[in-house]
Design an enzyme around this catalytic site. Structure first.
Site, short mmCIF file in Angstrom:
data_model
loop_
_atom_site.label_atom_id
_atom_site.label_comp_id
_atom_site.label_asym_id
_atom_site.label_seq_id
_atom_site.Cartn_x
_atom_site.Cartn_y
_atom_site.Cartn_z
N CYS A 106 45.35 32.89 36.58
CA CYS A 106 45.32 33.79 37.41
C CYS A 106 46.59 34.94 37.10
O CYS A 106 47.51 34.37 36.85
CB CYS A 106 45.48 33.60 38.96
SG CYS A 106 45.37 34.66 40.34
N HIS A 148 36.02 33.36 41.67
CA HIS A 148 37.47 33.48 41.44
C HIS A 148 38.00 34.81 42.33
O HIS A 148 39.15 34.80 43.32
CB HIS A 148 37.95 33.47 40.07
CG HIS A 148 39.54 33.61 40.12
ND1 HIS A 148 40.41 32.41 39.65
CD2 HIS A 148 40.52 34.59 40.15
CE1 HIS A 148 41.63 32.62 39.40
NE2 HIS A 148 41.93 34.06 39.80
N GLU A 149 37.63 35.87 41.88
CA GLU A 149 37.98 37.14 42.59
C GLU A 149 37.73 37.17 44.20
O GLU A 149 38.57 37.66 44.98
CB GLU A 149 37.46 38.36 41.98
CG GLU A 149 38.01 38.26 40.54
CD GLU A 149 39.59 38.46 40.10
OE1 GLU A 149 40.13 38.79 41.19
OE2 GLU A 149 39.69 37.75 39.15
N HIS A 152 40.15 35.69 46.31
CA HIS A 152 41.28 36.63 46.70
C HIS A 152 41.13 37.19 47.84
O HIS A 152 42.17 37.66 48.56
CB HIS A 152 41.55 37.52 45.28
CG HIS A 152 42.55 36.95 44.32
ND1 HIS A 152 43.69 36.45 44.34
CD2 HIS A 152 42.21 36.82 42.80
CE1 HIS A 152 44.08 35.96 43.40
NE2 HIS A 152 43.36 35.99 42.54
#
Length: 192
Positions: A106, A148-149, A152
């Site tokens: 990341c 993954h994003e 966030h």
């Protein structure tokens, strides 16, 4: 404009982000800046919290993963040639398939890479940069980058998936990142 990447420990990385409307101030420039920032830092995705914005926005480019992959590795992923796009107000509607392991990193947590298990496919509803509505299913490496994003914008980080003992062993490195004691070739902002 290349924006500084927010480092681990910054509160914005732990906030559940909010949906935005089409008239969000400076949205077109923010998206352009996020693409430029992602490219300059050699990322394959970047989410708004990583540039200090608590909104449900991320961009991904899994196409470059396939461009840089060895020929024999391409067979491992069903989503070749990848996907490049903008996701605004994304919300997951389904997760499917087996969990599979891949080593993730990341931009907000530089120099740390760990194995993370994620589902094979994700279906989500979102709008693109023109606020056209979409519901789409992604799989393979593209699904992984999206998940993954997406984490966030939900206030989660990839390190949340690793075992507690391993996270304890990483504590010193994580504290160093928060304090700015890390060398990277892109601009960062630190919480401490």
């Amino acid at each position: 404009m290349i924006l500084p990447i927010v480092a681990y420990g910054s509160p914005v990385l732990r906030k559940v982000c909010v949906d935005i409307k089409e008239d969000y101030p400076g949205l077109e420039k923010l998206i352009a800046d996020m693409w430029e920032t992602m490219s300059a830092s050699n990322g394959v995705g970047i989410a708004a919290p990583q540039v200090n914005k608590g909104i449900r926005l991320f961009v991904i480019d899994s196409e470059q993963i396939f461009k840089n992959m060895d020929e024999e590795d391409n067979d491992d992923y069903p989503d070749e040639p990848g996907f490049k796009g903008v996701f605004i107000n994304a919300h997951i509607t389904a997760l499917n398939g087996e969990e599979w392991t891949y080593t993730e990193g990341c931009l907000s947590i530089p120099k740390i890479r760990e194995d993370v298990n994620r589902k094979e496919s994700v279906t989500l509803s979102f709008v693109d940069e023109n606020f056209a509505e979409h519901t789409a299913t992604f799989n393979g490496i593209t699904a992984r980058v999206i998940l993954h994003e997406y984490d966030h914008i939900e206030g989660k980080l990839f390190i949340d998936y690793i075992k507690p003992l391993k996270r304890t062993l990483l504590k010193r490195k994580l504290n160093d990142i928060s304090r700015g004691k890390v060398q990277v070739d892109y601009r960062m902002v630190f919480p401490k």
